[in-house]
Design an enzyme around this catalytic site. Structure first.
Site, mmCIF file in Angstrom:
data_model
loop_
_atom_site.group_PDB
_atom_site.id
_atom_site.type_symbol
_atom_site.label_atom_id
_atom_site.label_comp_id
_atom_site.label_asym_id
_atom_site.label_seq_id
_atom_site.Cartn_x
_atom_site.Cartn_y
_atom_site.Cartn_z
ATOM 1 N N MET A 13 0.776 -1.196 0.000
ATOM 2 C CA MET A 13 0.000 0.000 0.000
ATOM 3 C C MET A 13 0.822 1.268 0.000
ATOM 4 S SD MET A 13 0.392 0.922 3.368
ATOM 5 C CE MET A 13 0.407 -0.693 3.982
ATOM 6 N N PRO A 14 2.128 1.213 0.009
ATOM 7 C CA PRO A 14 2.851 2.488 -0.071
ATOM 8 C C PRO A 14 2.573 3.227 -1.371
ATOM 9 C CG PRO A 14 4.299 0.742 0.693
ATOM 10 C CD PRO A 14 3.042 0.083 0.233
ATOM 11 N N LEU A 15 2.472 4.532 -1.247
ATOM 12 C CA LEU A 15 2.433 5.407 -2.414
ATOM 13 C C LEU A 15 3.835 5.988 -2.525
ATOM 14 C CD1 LEU A 15 1.164 7.077 -4.676
ATOM 15 C CD2 LEU A 15 0.417 8.702 -2.923
ATOM 16 N N THR A 29 4.522 7.254 1.194
ATOM 17 C CA THR A 29 3.402 7.441 2.105
ATOM 18 C C THR A 29 2.935 6.046 2.485
ATOM 19 O OG1 THR A 29 2.804 9.490 0.972
ATOM 20 C CG2 THR A 29 1.140 8.496 2.405
#
Length: 127
Positions: free
Chosen positions: A1-3, A72
Site C-alpha cells: 500500500m505504499p504510495l 506514504t
C-alpha cells in the site's frame, strides 16, 4: 500500500528511471511485506531550479544523480523494518541503475490505515 513518489533531475534515460521504480518496488516487497501488484508509483523529473537539495547537508556529498524518494505508508511498521527498507533500497539502486548511496534520500510519511481509498470511494483497509 505504499504510495511512492520519486524526484530526480531531468535527463535520465527511460531504462534508468524504470530501474529506480522497479528496485524500490522490489525492496518494499522484500522488507515491508508489500503484496504483489500493490504498486502505486510516480516519478517526476525536474529542472535544477525545481529540485533544490543541499550538496553537503550532514556531510554527505550529493551529485546531480540525487534521487529523492518519499513513501506514504500506514503507521504499522517497526523501526527495524524501516531501517531494512532504507538499506535495501540503497543497495538495489546501487546495483541497478548505479546510484551512489550518497545520492539517495528517503522520507517516510506515515498515516492511519483509514486514510486510504483504493477505489469506489471506500476505505478498504478499515472495512
Amino acid at each position: 500500500m505504499p504510495l511512492v513518489r520519486v524526484s530526480l533531475l531531468r535527463g535520465k534515460p527511460r531504462p534508468y528511471r524504470a530501474a529506480i521504480l522497479e528496485n524500490i518496488y522490489l525492496a518494499m516487497r522484500e522488507t515491508f511485506n508489500v503484496p504483489e501488484n500493490d504498486r502505486f508509483m510516480v516519478l517526476t523529473e525536474h529542472d535544477p531550479e525545481e529540485l533544490v537539495f543541499s550538496r553537503d547537508y550532514m556531510d554527505i556529498d550529493r551529485s546531480d544523480d540525487f534521487v529523492l524518494i518519499q513513501l506514504t505508508i500506514s503507521n504499522t511498521r517497526t523501526q527495524e523494518q524501516k531501517n531494512a527498507l532504507f538499506a535495501r533500497i540503497v543497495e538495489r539502486l546501487g546495483k541497478d541503475p548505479g546510484v551512489r548511496p550518497e545520492d539517495v534520500m528517503i522520507s517516510l510519511v506515515e498515516g492511519d490505515k483509514g486514510n486510504w481509498s483504493f477505489g469506489h470511494g471506500l476505505a478498504q483497509y478499515v472495512m
